[in-house]
Design an enzyme around this catalytic site. Sequence first.
Site, short mmCIF file in Angstrom:
data_model
loop_
_atom_site.label_atom_id
_atom_site.label_comp_id
_atom_site.label_asym_id
_atom_site.label_seq_id
_atom_site.Cartn_x
_atom_site.Cartn_y
_atom_site.Cartn_z
N GLU A 130 7.64 36.24 29.35
CA GLU A 130 8.54 36.68 28.26
C GLU A 130 9.63 37.61 28.80
OE1 GLU A 130 5.38 38.00 25.72
OE2 GLU A 130 4.77 35.90 25.50
N GLY B 19 0.80 31.55 24.14
CA GLY B 19 1.02 31.72 22.71
C GLY B 19 1.19 30.41 21.95
N SER C 98 -3.21 31.19 26.25
CA SER C 98 -4.13 30.75 25.19
C SER C 98 -5.58 30.74 25.64
CB SER C 98 -3.71 29.39 24.62
OG SER C 98 -2.40 29.47 24.08
N GLU D 60 0.06 31.98 34.85
CA GLU D 60 0.26 31.71 33.43
C GLU D 60 1.25 30.56 33.25
OE1 GLU D 60 -0.84 35.30 30.86
OE2 GLU D 60 1.21 35.59 31.47
N GLY E 28 -3.41 37.31 25.67
CA GLY E 28 -2.45 37.82 24.69
C GLY E 28 -3.09 37.88 23.32
N GLY E 29 -2.91 36.82 22.54
CA GLY E 29 -3.36 36.81 21.14
C GLY E 29 -4.80 37.26 20.94
N ASN F 57 -3.12 41.73 27.09
CA ASN F 57 -1.69 42.03 27.07
C ASN F 57 -1.30 42.11 25.60
OD1 ASN F 57 1.08 42.09 27.22
ND2 ASN F 57 1.31 40.00 28.00
N TRP F 58 -1.14 43.34 25.13
CA TRP F 58 -0.89 43.52 23.69
C TRP F 58 0.53 43.10 23.31
CZ3 TRP F 58 -3.39 49.05 22.84
CH2 TRP F 58 -4.78 48.90 22.76
N LYS F 59 1.43 42.97 24.29
CA LYS F 59 2.83 42.66 24.00
C LYS F 59 3.40 43.69 23.02
CE LYS F 59 1.75 37.92 25.11
NZ LYS F 59 2.08 36.52 25.00
N HIS G 62 6.04 39.08 33.59
CA HIS G 62 5.55 38.22 32.51
C HIS G 62 6.64 37.23 32.10
CE1 HIS G 62 4.14 36.85 28.63
NE2 HIS G 62 2.93 37.15 29.08
P1 PGA Z 1 -1.67 34.22 24.99
O1 PGA Z 1 -0.77 35.14 25.92
O2 PGA Z 1 -3.11 34.48 25.35
O3 PGA Z 1 -1.35 34.68 23.57
O4 PGA Z 1 -1.29 32.82 25.23
C1 PGA Z 1 -1.08 35.29 27.28
C2 PGA Z 1 -0.02 36.13 27.94
O5 PGA Z 1 1.14 36.02 27.55
O6 PGA Z 1 -0.31 36.91 28.86
#
Ligand code: PGA
Length: 255
Positions: free
Chosen positions: A101, A177, A217, A171, A238-239, A13-15, A99
């Site tokens: 966010e 994050g 994470s 999640e 994500g990251g 997930n590049w966000k 998601h």
């Molecule tokens: P993260 O993000 O791996 O940076 O914690 C995961 C996500 O939001 O899908």
Amino acid sequence: MNPSKRRTVIAGNWKMNFTPAEATAFINEVKPLVAGKNNCDVIFCAPYVTIAAAQEAAKGSDIKIGAENVHFAEKGAYTGEVSAQMLTACGVEYVIIGHSERRQYFGETDETVNLRTKAALAAGMKVILCLGEVKDERLNGITNEVVSMQTKLDLKDVSAEQMKNVIIAYEPVWAIGTGLTATPEQAEETCGVIRDVLTSMYGAEVAEGVTIQYGGSMNEKNAAELLAKPNVDGGLIGGASLVAEKFKAIVDAAQ
Ligand code: PGA
């Protein structure tokens, strides 16, 4: 993972990261690193404006490019939104919905998550449906209730047949994050609770076939332990999906 029952899926997930040029460079870098890793599906979900460049770079590989959100209407007066029909017209098969966010910063609710999910499925897309508890909910011991309710509300009126096109990403919001990861035991327990709810909604056969990812994470160091759990069928990353070597290591852990 339980590859005899369901597909393992590692999704990035590049966000709000990567311009088209950066996405091209990244896909070109990661493509050879994940080539031939056929024990799992590899997807990157990209910002709308970056999708075409990522698709072009991914040509000739098994990497799939998805979107990070979708609106529930086909078209109309929804400034700034993109419909499932528009995405499928661009050859986009996968979409992340719900998601945390989006829920936290953009007013997404279980009701709108459900509307978006139904619209995407009706358009023939595959949905990565995100849900999970916030920190206070875990601390108060109501994680199971929260994820059960989200699963039921987000999948309301989604048919058993359509569940073939649904991946669930568990999640925990406190792990996204933050560098904090659920322990493999916590991930397994909560993914198991979600599968139990799916069993009550759709029966055991359908529920056993649904891929349930862990996200929050997940990285090159903890992926193997998490993926070793029978109800953790992949990751939403994500990251670590922005760094080719880290992402490759997670895909390796899924082999
Ligand atoms: P993260 O993000 O791996 O940076 O914690 C995961 C996500 O939001 O899908």
